[in-house]
Write a protein that holds these residues in place. Structure first.
Motif, short mmCIF file in Angstrom:
data_model
loop_
_atom_site.label_atom_id
_atom_site.label_comp_id
_atom_site.label_asym_id
_atom_site.label_seq_id
_atom_site.Cartn_x
_atom_site.Cartn_y
_atom_site.Cartn_z
N ASP A 160 9.31 -25.81 0.22
CA ASP A 160 9.61 -25.18 -0.53
C ASP A 160 9.76 -25.79 -1.98
O ASP A 160 10.81 -26.64 -2.11
N LEU A 161 8.85 -25.39 -3.06
CA LEU A 161 9.31 -25.95 -4.34
C LEU A 161 9.83 -25.03 -5.32
O LEU A 161 9.91 -23.95 -5.00
N ALA A 162 10.37 -25.70 -6.28
CA ALA A 162 11.01 -24.97 -7.23
C ALA A 162 9.92 -24.73 -8.54
O ALA A 162 9.97 -25.41 -9.43
N LEU A 163 9.14 -23.78 -8.27
CA LEU A 163 8.10 -23.52 -9.15
C LEU A 163 8.35 -22.59 -10.12
O LEU A 163 9.11 -21.40 -9.79
N PRO A 164 8.02 -22.53 -11.61
CA PRO A 164 8.07 -21.51 -12.44
C PRO A 164 7.35 -20.17 -12.30
O PRO A 164 6.34 -20.63 -11.81
N THR A 165 7.93 -19.14 -12.49
CA THR A 165 7.11 -17.90 -12.32
C THR A 165 6.20 -17.44 -13.60
O THR A 165 5.40 -16.60 -13.42
N ASP A 166 6.71 -17.92 -14.69
CA ASP A 166 6.11 -17.35 -15.84
C ASP A 166 5.12 -18.45 -16.48
O ASP A 166 5.22 -19.69 -16.39
N TYR A 218 13.91 -38.41 -0.21
CA TYR A 218 14.60 -37.75 -1.02
C TYR A 218 15.44 -36.71 -0.18
O TYR A 218 16.54 -36.68 -0.98
N THR A 219 14.90 -36.10 0.55
CA THR A 219 15.83 -35.34 1.28
C THR A 219 16.84 -35.84 1.90
O THR A 219 18.03 -35.06 2.04
N ALA A 220 16.70 -36.92 2.52
CA ALA A 220 18.09 -37.71 2.97
C ALA A 220 18.88 -37.86 2.02
O ALA A 220 20.16 -37.86 1.94
N LEU A 221 18.34 -38.42 0.73
CA LEU A 221 19.32 -38.61 -0.35
C LEU A 221 20.00 -37.48 -1.05
O LEU A 221 21.14 -37.45 -1.22
N TRP A 222 19.37 -36.45 -0.86
CA TRP A 222 19.86 -35.05 -1.56
C TRP A 222 20.98 -34.38 -0.53
O TRP A 222 21.76 -33.49 -0.93
N ASP A 223 20.56 -35.02 0.82
CA ASP A 223 21.54 -34.39 1.70
C ASP A 223 22.77 -35.02 1.65
O ASP A 223 23.91 -34.32 1.97
N LEU A 269 17.56 -29.82 -4.24
CA LEU A 269 17.07 -30.36 -3.33
C LEU A 269 15.19 -29.76 -3.70
O LEU A 269 14.51 -30.53 -3.83
N ALA A 270 14.98 -28.40 -4.06
CA ALA A 270 13.81 -28.08 -4.06
C ALA A 270 13.24 -28.42 -5.33
O ALA A 270 12.12 -28.75 -5.50
N GLN A 271 14.04 -28.74 -6.45
CA GLN A 271 13.70 -29.47 -7.63
C GLN A 271 13.22 -31.02 -7.33
O GLN A 271 12.06 -31.28 -7.74
N ALA A 272 14.01 -31.58 -6.50
CA ALA A 272 13.47 -33.33 -6.35
C ALA A 272 12.33 -33.09 -5.61
O ALA A 272 11.48 -33.93 -5.91
N VAL A 273 12.15 -32.31 -4.63
CA VAL A 273 10.81 -32.20 -3.56
C VAL A 273 9.67 -31.91 -4.62
O VAL A 273 8.52 -32.49 -4.63
N THR A 274 9.97 -31.01 -5.68
CA THR A 274 8.84 -30.47 -6.71
C THR A 274 8.45 -31.72 -7.40
O THR A 274 7.24 -32.25 -7.66
N TYR A 275 9.53 -32.29 -7.75
CA TYR A 275 9.19 -33.64 -8.52
C TYR A 275 8.35 -34.53 -7.88
O TYR A 275 7.50 -35.23 -8.33
N VAL A 276 8.62 -34.74 -6.51
CA VAL A 276 7.72 -35.56 -5.92
C VAL A 276 6.36 -35.30 -5.97
O VAL A 276 5.34 -36.21 -6.18
N TRP A 277 5.93 -33.98 -5.85
CA TRP A 277 4.57 -33.61 -5.59
C TRP A 277 3.93 -33.72 -7.31
O TRP A 277 2.75 -33.91 -7.41
N VAL A 278 4.69 -33.34 -8.25
CA VAL A 278 4.04 -33.56 -9.74
C VAL A 278 3.93 -35.08 -9.83
O VAL A 278 2.80 -35.36 -10.27
N GLY A 279 4.94 -35.95 -9.35
CA GLY A 279 4.39 -37.38 -9.57
C GLY A 279 3.27 -37.74 -8.61
O GLY A 279 2.55 -38.35 -9.35
N GLN A 280 2.98 -37.26 -7.56
CA GLN A 280 1.91 -37.74 -6.78
C GLN A 280 0.57 -37.01 -7.45
O GLN A 280 -0.56 -37.70 -7.45
N SER A 281 0.78 -35.79 -8.09
CA SER A 281 -0.46 -35.20 -8.74
C SER A 281 -0.60 -36.10 -10.08
O SER A 281 -1.91 -36.05 -10.56
N LEU A 282 0.32 -36.42 -10.78
CA LEU A 282 -0.07 -37.06 -12.04
C LEU A 282 -0.16 -38.67 -11.82
O LEU A 282 -0.68 -39.37 -13.13
N PHE A 283 -0.07 -39.25 -10.80
CA PHE A 283 -0.16 -40.57 -10.71
C PHE A 283 -1.51 -41.34 -11.18
O PHE A 283 -1.48 -42.21 -12.16
#
Lengths: 258, 266
Positions: B137-143, B43-48, B58-72
């Motif tokens: 670096d993930l794009a995580l909500p603070t609230d 994804y990093t190569a893609l978003w580059d 990019l941070a959102q895309a990387v966050t998406y990866v980990w959400v996906g792995q966690s929910l798989f």
């Protein structure tokens, strides 16, 4: 013979056989469709164009598909250890490894090899390579060595299951994870990761090192050109310890139950 | 017996059953982390090449990866969970025993599957996510509200996921060996839930179609709520609609199947 038995038995549910074979084909096809979708949005990934990635993808898929066809059922070992059915194999007058390989022999796994071959053919038709006799010779060598390297990973993973009985998923990280990794160019990944799969678990020798040489691309990690030709040696060097680990695992096996 | 308590007990049973396999859980965390790493780099190569692809940075895309792995495993995007077991019971004929129970077949299996997915969310979902957050670096909500909204979307996704897999399992009543169907649906589910590539990156009409399918409720919907890319209420409505449709279809097929049930071996 055992393989033939399993082929006959899967044919009993013919509709299901057709669907699982198609399923295997589709599974890997979706991987490549994802790459095609990426290229509908970009022109290059890690500096590699689509035909070059298809080349690396095809090589990795075919090599892995061959290993999976032969040894993919090894991941069932943990289950056999847990439910005690491994004992049946031990009393038969045939090597346990061969019996395990033939266990539930899945002709449907041909789906993966077929799909990989199709991508490779597409790649060879579109990619720009300065063919030399040496490069041509390297193609089958690379695929067979790659299958050997992946095969060693399967056997080592099975040996590990003698120790960790229900942890067969670790194996997926190295088998399926390994082939997914190799489907992308080495330039995409961090140097430490490329080093890891070159010097620790030598998956790079399946397609990255010989493949970049054939493509006329810089060889990863600045390694010299001759590393493109050592894949067969690496395959042998992987299979030997994997075989030893398997024997050690089998010897340490204590049956469950009374 | 109070039927609510019965299904709660079945759910707790499902949770505890999966909790017994500790080595398998550890192995799963490892595997999800390895796949997460591979995807992050691609994804990093893609978003580059194309920053802001699909509306993510990019941070959102990387966050998406980990959400996906966690929910798989939690959402069994690629199949799994109780569906294999149910198919096996249909094939062997043990299903006859289930039909004699004074409990509803669909609710029984739903309770067991919710127990399973709750365990996998805690044990297999959280660790890869934390590891991912430590490494990148993930794009995580603070609230807290966004996190809560995300959890609601995950629960709705669990219902949609069960709805799909229950239908797949019931196909074994007709086919006897349901592995073929299960496998086909597994790969469709994997692809159409956005496990390989976020659905908002899919181009044109294809993108619109996959986003309308039930599988987009499994990963894309909760991920977009977490990333603040989707309005929670609209997302819930979409997920709930699919959940109701699939569960109703499951009920219908179950009625048809049990009327014509042929118990194997007896």
């Amino acid at each position: 013979m055992i393989s033939a038995m399993w082929i006959r038995s899967t044919m009993a549910y013919r509709a299901s056989f057709v669907m699982t074979t198609l399923g295997n084909f589709t599974a890997t096809a979706f991987d490549f469709v994802a790459i095609l979708l990426m290229f509908s949005r970009v022109d290059a990934l890690g500096g590699y164009a689509l035909p070059e990635i298809a080349f690396l993808y095809g090589l990795s898929s075919v090599a892995f598909g061959l290993a999976d066809l032969g040894l993919g059922s090894m991941e069932r070992l943990g289950r056999r250890v847990r439910d005690g059915t491994l004992d049946t194999l031990l009393v038969r007058p045939a090597p346990v490894l061969a019996q395990m390989a033939a266990d539930q022999f899945g002709l449907r796994r041909l789906g993966r090899v077929t799909q990989g071959t199709m991508v490779l053919v597409y790649a060879l038709a579109t990619v720009d390579i300065d063919w030399t006799p040496l490069k041509l010779l390297l193609m089958p060598v690379m695929i067979l060595s790659g299958a050997g390297i992946f095969g060693a990973v399967f056997v080592a993973g099975a040996a590990f299951q003698f120790v960790a009985k229900d942890a067969s998923e670790v194996q997926n990280a190295f088998t399926y994870g390994g082939t997914t990794l190799l489907q992308y160019p080495p330039t995409v990944f961090a140097t430490e990761l490329v080093r890891g799969v070159t010097f620790v678990l030598p998956l790079s020798f399946v397609n990255w090192l010989p493949g970049t040489y054939v493509l006329g691309r810089p060889i990863p990690l600045g390694l010299p050109e001759w590393v493109a030709f050592v894949s067969p040696l690496v395959a042998v060097a992987c299979c030997a310890p994997a075989g030893l680990a398997w024997r050690a695992g089998l010897r340490s096996y204590r049956s469950t139950g009374s | 017996m109070d039927s609510g308590r019965l299904y709660l007990a079945v759910g707790v049973g499902g949770f505890r059953r999966y909790a017994t396999y500790r080595a398998a859980t550890a192995a799963g965390i490892f595997t999800n982390t390895v796949f997460g790493l591979i995807l992050v780099y691609t994804y990093t190569a893609l978003w580059d090449e194309r920053p802001q692809l699909g509306g993510y940075d990019l941070a959102q895309a990387v966050t998406y990866v980990w959400v996906g792995q966690s929910l798989f495993k939690t959402l069994a995007n690629g199949g799994g969970g109780v569906e294999g077991e149910l198919m096996e019971r249909i094939r062997t004929g043990d299903i006859a025993v289930d039909l004699y129970r004074p409990a509803d077949l669909q609710l029984w299996w739903l309770a067991a599957d919710l127990g399973r997915s709750s365990f996998e969310l805690l044990a297999r979902g959280v660790p890869p996510f934390v590891l991912g957050a430590l490494m990148f670096d993930l794009a995580l909500p603070t609230d807290a509200m966004t996190w809560l909204a995300f959890l609601v979307a995950v629960v709705l996704a669990m219902l949609v996921s069960f709805g799909i897999r229950y239908l797949v399992a019931l196909s074994a009543f007709w086919l006897l060996d349901g592995t073929g169907v299960a496998q086909m649906v597994m790969f469709v589910g994997w692809f159409c839930s956005g496990m390989i590539l976020p659905l908002n990156v899919f181009p044109g009409l294809l993108g619109e179609v996959v986003r309308a399918l039930p599988w987009s409720a499994l990963l894309q919907a909760p991920a977009d709520v977490l990333l603040g890319e989707a309005d929670p209420l609209g997302t819930y409505a979409f997920q709930a609609l699919w959940a109701v449709l699939l569960l109703a279809a499951g009920r219908l097929v179950q009625g048809m199947a049990t009327r014509r049930v042929v118990v194997q071996g007896g």
